[in-house]
Design an enzyme around this catalytic site. Structure first.
Site, PDB file in Angstrom:
ATOM      1  N   GLU A  18       0.838  -1.198   0.000  1.00  0.00           N
ATOM      2  CA  GLU A  18       0.000   0.000   0.000  1.00  0.00           C
ATOM      3  C   GLU A  18       0.876   1.253   0.000  1.00  0.00           C
ATOM      4  OE1 GLU A  18      -2.980  -0.404  -0.654  1.00  0.00           O
ATOM      5  OE2 GLU A  18      -3.170  -2.512  -0.134  1.00  0.00           O
ATOM      6  N   TRP A  40       1.923   1.680  -3.464  1.00  0.00           N
ATOM      7  CA  TRP A  40       0.864   2.281  -4.308  1.00  0.00           C
ATOM      8  C   TRP A  40       0.947   3.802  -4.216  1.00  0.00           C
ATOM      9  CZ3 TRP A  40      -2.180   0.822  -8.102  1.00  0.00           C
ATOM     10  CH2 TRP A  40      -2.569  -0.515  -8.233  1.00  0.00           C
ATOM     11  N   TRP A  61     -20.850  10.948 -20.420  1.00  0.00           N
ATOM     12  CA  TRP A  61     -21.481  10.709 -19.130  1.00  0.00           C
ATOM     13  C   TRP A  61     -22.916  11.212 -19.188  1.00  0.00           C
ATOM     14  CZ3 TRP A  61     -18.347   7.820 -16.236  1.00  0.00           C
ATOM     15  CH2 TRP A  61     -16.968   7.914 -16.448  1.00  0.00           C
ATOM     16  N   ASN A  74     -10.881   2.499   2.625  1.00  0.00           N
ATOM     17  CA  ASN A  74     -10.465   2.255   1.238  1.00  0.00           C
ATOM     18  C   ASN A  74     -11.462   1.402   0.454  1.00  0.00           C
ATOM     19  OD1 ASN A  74      -8.503   2.218  -1.012  1.00  0.00           O
ATOM     20  ND2 ASN A  74      -8.415   0.040  -0.516  1.00  0.00           N
ATOM     21  N   TRP A  78     -15.929  10.698 -13.352  1.00  0.00           N
ATOM     22  CA  TRP A  78     -15.054  10.472 -12.197  1.00  0.00           C
ATOM     23  C   TRP A  78     -14.489  11.793 -11.687  1.00  0.00           C
ATOM     24  CZ3 TRP A  78      -9.970  12.040 -12.790  1.00  0.00           C
ATOM     25  CH2 TRP A  78      -9.509  12.199 -14.106  1.00  0.00           C
ATOM     26  N   TRP A  96      -9.517   7.310  -8.317  1.00  0.00           N
ATOM     27  CA  TRP A  96     -10.707   7.565  -9.150  1.00  0.00           C
ATOM     28  C   TRP A  96     -10.521   7.021 -10.561  1.00  0.00           C
ATOM     29  CZ3 TRP A  96     -15.613   8.713  -8.265  1.00  0.00           C
ATOM     30  CH2 TRP A  96     -15.945   9.134  -6.978  1.00  0.00           C
TER      31      TRP A  96
END
Ligand SMILES: Cc1cc2nc3c(=O)[nH]c(=O)nc-3n(C[C@H](O)[C@H](O)[C@H](O)COP(=O)(O)OP(=O)(O)OC[C@H]3O[C@@H](n4cnc5c(N)ncnc54)[C@H](O)[C@@H]3O)c2cc1C
Length: 476
Positions: free
Chosen positions: A283, A286, A314, A349, A367, A390
């Protein structure tokens, strides 16, 4: 030349590194000068930015209070000013006859432009500006593919990252060699975030260097060993470290985390416990992955990593967006997560993944609207990690979930909030619903009418098909 020379006075400019321990620039400034001026500047361009919200401003303010106290205990004095950093730094440097300004690097597009202005303004008055790598272990173009390219897929990036040595934390700041002249003035810190234009409507997330240490101690002493499974259950507040706001504002540094993690791993007594440690390290990787994506591909701050997805049409409705923000979509797990975010500035998360996928793939809303809303609300709002998250959910990013991967909010809820504890905490309207139906209250209209909880605003199965068609249209 600056590297070896010892200077009389260096200003250390605090930005995202609000701590006295394990701070590269602060340590360098202290060892290379007789006098360090610890400095913070309220930048109105940041305070007024549309994506800045009260949770972060309040966390920042409380972290500064703690920093000021920690500095004072060591005989240092935090100097606070307000205005454009390049002007304030040039003024302070001249006033204090400082020869250099040191700072830890910040990789966001605005910060990079600001630092260029700072360097120019300081250069014009004969003051040097030097920045240091600090907030990440490996920055910009340090971890590259075999052919010298930037990684855009996480797994090979993390493998290359793990092959490298972990850096040691820097020494804690020592006591001041001499007090700052009283003539160098400082603004008092505001009493509350409301004084900075950001009234906080909820409780503050524990801030400051000490709070970060308490959270880290609690996590690496025990919880990390159960992280492999504990990290996925939002009802359990202790399954993850909750260190993200501290990493965001630098009240703790990743080097310290890695050192403590290494010590924890050596105490692990089973494969499961070692796995918990390794997944937690992933993590942290990341975080670095997304930081290097932002710096090497800054267009992600304005659009899709894969530009073809900027053409997505969208078609979601405005009232759906409002219902998503307010936690009134009729999908309990989504609504509980959004209400938790609105009430605390925090979201687990797993829930960030669920609500972001729901906004983009069920409500068919861009998004980027969700990204902005998260930045305004989250206490740990961080451009690189938030944008990465996102774009992952929307399927538009580097290592994204493929566009056809669409979470079913109900099965996610049944898997990760099996007993409905999290949903019940945030949706009192569902108190009369039996346990086995808490994630699908629409099954009995009586449950809804009693608690005034809405019916689902969209049908997941129908929206799923619409979503697939929308993505297929831009993929040709
Ligand atoms: C849509 C979406 C938006 C997000 N926005 C943010 C954000 O604005 N700021 C932020 O820090 N994280 C963000 N994340 C990542 C992640 O949700 C949080 O870092 C995590 O929930 C923080 O909780 P923790 O500190 O208990 O994490 P832990 O599970 O204890 O992890 C330790 C640290 O690793 C880092 N980390 C963990 N997961 C990720 C990840 N997926 N991406 C990048 N770094 C990670 C964080 O710094 C975190 O504090 C987002 C994820 C998604 C899906």
């Amino acid at each position: 030349m600056l590297r070896s020379a010892r200077l009389r006075t260096i200003i250390h400019w605090f930005r995202r590194d609000l701590r006295v321990s394990d701070n590269t620039s602060l340590h360098e400034a202290f060892t290379r000068s007789q006098t360090v001026i610890p400095f913070f500047c309220w930048d109105d361009a940041i305070l007024r930015a549309p994506d800045v919200g009260a949770a972060r401003v309040a966390f920042l303010l409380q972290s500064l209070e703690s920093l000021a106290r920690n500095l004072e205990a060591l005989g240092h004095r935090l100097i606070v000013r307000r205005g454009a950093p390049h002007e304030q730094l040039a003024l302070l440097a001249q006033e204090a006859k400082a020869e250099a300004v040191f700072a830890n690097r910040d990789y966001e597009p605005y910060s990079r432009e600001r630092d260029v202005r700072v360097q120019q303004a300081l250069g014009a008055v004969g003051v040097q500006f030097q920045s240091f790598k600090d907030s990440v272990v490996w920055e910009e173009r340090e971890v590259l593919t075999g052919t010298g390219g930037v990684y855009t897929v996480f797994t090979p990036y993390s493998k290359a990252w793990r092959l490298r040595a972990r850096p040691e934390p820097r020494p804690r700041l020592a006591a001041a060699k001499s007090p700052l002249p009283a003539t160098i003035s400082s603004l008092p810190l505001p009493a509350a975030s409301a004084d900075l234009g950001h009234p906080l409507g909820h409780e503050l997330f524990p801030a400051g260097e000490k709070a970060a240490k308490v959270a880290l101690d609690a996590f690496v002493e025990r919880k990390v060993f159960g992280y492999a499974t504990g990290r996925d259950h939002p009802a359990d507040d202790t399954g993850t470290s909750r260190l993200s706001p501290h990493l965001r504002f630098g009240t703790i540094n990743v080097r310290t985390l890695l050192k403590r993690l290494g010590e924890a791993r050596s105490r692990a007594t089973s494969e499961d416990e070692r796995r918990g440690c390794d997944i937690w390290e992933s993590e942290l990787i990341w975080r670095e992955f997304y930081a290097q994506i932002l710096v090497n591909h800054p267009h992600v701050a304005k659009g899709a990593f894969r530009p073809e997805y900027d053409r997505l049409e969208w078609s979601g409705r405005e009232e759906w967006f409002q219902a998503w923000c307010a936690g009134m979509t009729g999908y309990p797990i989504v609504d509980a997560a959004m209400r938790c975010l609105n009430a605390t500035g925090w979201m687990h998360n797993r829930l960030r993944m669920v609500v972001s996928m729901f906004l983009t793939k069920d409500l068919l809303i861009s998004w980027q609207r969700g990204e902005r809303y998260f930045m305004q609300r989250l206490v740990d709002g961080d451009l690189a990690a938030n944008n990465g998250g996102w774009q992952w959910s929307a399927g538009t990013g580097t290592d994204a979930a493929p566009y056809f991967r669409i979470f079913n909010p109900t099965s996610q809820a049944e898997k990760f909030d099996a007993d409905g504890r999290f949903v019940r905490r945030w949706i009192p309207e569902l108190s009369g619903v039996p346990d086995d139906a808490v994630h699908e209250p629409w099954k009995n209209p009586l449950w809804l009418s009693r608690g005034r909880y809405p019916r689902p605003i969209v049908d997941h199965a129908v929206q799923r098909e619409r979503c697939l068609a929308m993505y297929k249209a831009v993929r040709g």
